[in-house]
Scaffold this active site. Structure first.
Site, PDB file in Angstrom:
ATOM      1  N   CYS A 157      41.249  48.362  21.941  1.00  0.00           N
ATOM      2  CA  CYS A 157      41.746  47.043  22.371  1.00  0.00           C
ATOM      3  C   CYS A 157      41.777  46.031  21.218  1.00  0.00           C
ATOM      4  CB  CYS A 157      40.855  46.478  23.470  1.00  0.00           C
ATOM      5  SG  CYS A 157      40.470  47.664  24.760  1.00  0.00           S
TER       6      CYS A 157
HETATM    7  N1  GLN Z   1      36.892  52.123  26.071  1.00  0.00           N
HETATM    8  C1  GLN Z   1      37.313  50.886  26.652  1.00  0.00           C
HETATM    9  C2  GLN Z   1      38.332  51.086  27.757  1.00  0.00           C
HETATM   10  O1  GLN Z   1      38.860  52.120  27.973  1.00  0.00           O
HETATM   11  C3  GLN Z   1      37.818  49.920  25.606  1.00  0.00           C
HETATM   12  C4  GLN Z   1      39.055  50.430  25.005  1.00  0.00           C
HETATM   13  C5  GLN Z   1      39.478  49.795  23.756  1.00  0.00           C
HETATM   14  O2  GLN Z   1      38.832  49.188  22.931  1.00  0.00           O
HETATM   15  N2  GLN Z   1      40.652  50.182  23.560  1.00  0.00           N
HETATM   16  O3  GLN Z   1      38.582  50.162  28.446  1.00  0.00           O
END
Ligand code: GLN
Length: 246
Positions: A2
């Site tokens: 994210c």
């Molecule tokens: N692992 C978390 C999720 O799936 C955060 C993902 C991220 O940082 N892309 O929501």
């Protein structure tokens, strides 16, 4: 993974952060610059929460859709002013559900939280840590995701009276030990200060006379942006930025 950001300072339109800057959050959703191998785009939902001009808890808007596909958002963001904002775009980790409630910010009262990264070995690696939480907290997680569990662990410490820095440091240390190789860039605000960690992902900070902006990637080419080193703990207010080791 994210991308996330938090802003504190003189009131600005949400659109400045989400849409108008050259590398605003919407651009980071479809053309991020520095994902470090953790996915390619951030199309699995988004969220923003902002403190209103009048007193009161933050208002939150989340969606399971890509930020660029929300036709109403640019107009709403253009007329919404706030002096304290946390926003994120999501790239779901493989195996985790794409639902509105898995998108940051996670919220309780004034607290807003976001996680950029992944907990390795999920869920077995952290089952023991999760087992220390009240059963009700586990039954009411926002979503069955690593980020929602991290929020529950941090919220538990905030409820017990931990300062934000203590809560973030303790949970990062515990999870890094239980699930080595995890990526744990955390972002927390109560509207007065921002606390953030870097472990495995990018983060930059920009401070000017009246505001501070912390973001996975710089929103523009202003030379005031500073990259936050890996394994850092950052505490920021509109007047002060403190950077230390995790
Ligand atoms: N692992 C978390 C999720 O799936 C955060 C993902 C991220 O940082 N892309 O929501």
């Amino acid at each position: 993974m994210c991308r996330h950001l938090a802003y504190l300072g003189a009131p600005i339109a949400l659109s400045a952060l989400l849409f108008d800057a050259p590398h605003a959050l919407v651009k980071q959703s479809w053309a991020p610059n520095d994902m470090r191998g953790g996915g390619t785009i951030n199309a699995d939902g988004f969220g923003a929460a902002w403190f209103p001009a009048q007193d009161g808890p933050p208002v939150r808007y989340r969606s399971a859709m890509p930020m660029w596909s929300d036709a109403a958002l640019p107009g709403l963001a253009g007329v919404t002013l706030s002096g304290a904002v946390l926003a994120a775009v999501r790239s779901a980790t493989v195996g985790m559900p794409v639902v509105e409630t898995a998108a940051a910010p996670f919220q309780e009262g004034r607290w807003l939280f976001s996680h950029n990264g992944v907990v390795r070995g999920w869920p077995d690696s952290v089952a023991k840590l999760a087992g220390r939480l009240p059963t009700t907290d586990l039954l009411t997680l926002d979503a069955p995701t690593d980020s929602a569990l991290l929020w529950a662990l941090i919220r538990d410490r905030l409820r017990a009276g931990d300062e934000p820095a203590e809560a973030l440091r303790a949970v990062v240390t515990e999870v890094d030990t239980a699930a080595p190789g995890s990526r744990l860039n955390l972002l927390l605000t109560d509207g007065d200060r921002i606390a953030a960690t870097t472990l495995g992902h990018a983060l930059s900070v920009k401070k000017n006379a009246t505001s501070v902006l912390v973001s996975s990637e710089p929103l523009d080419d202003d030379p005031a942006w500073q990259a936050v080193p890996d394994r850092s703990l950052l505490i920021a207010t509109p007047t002060d930025v403190t950077l230390g080791g995790l």
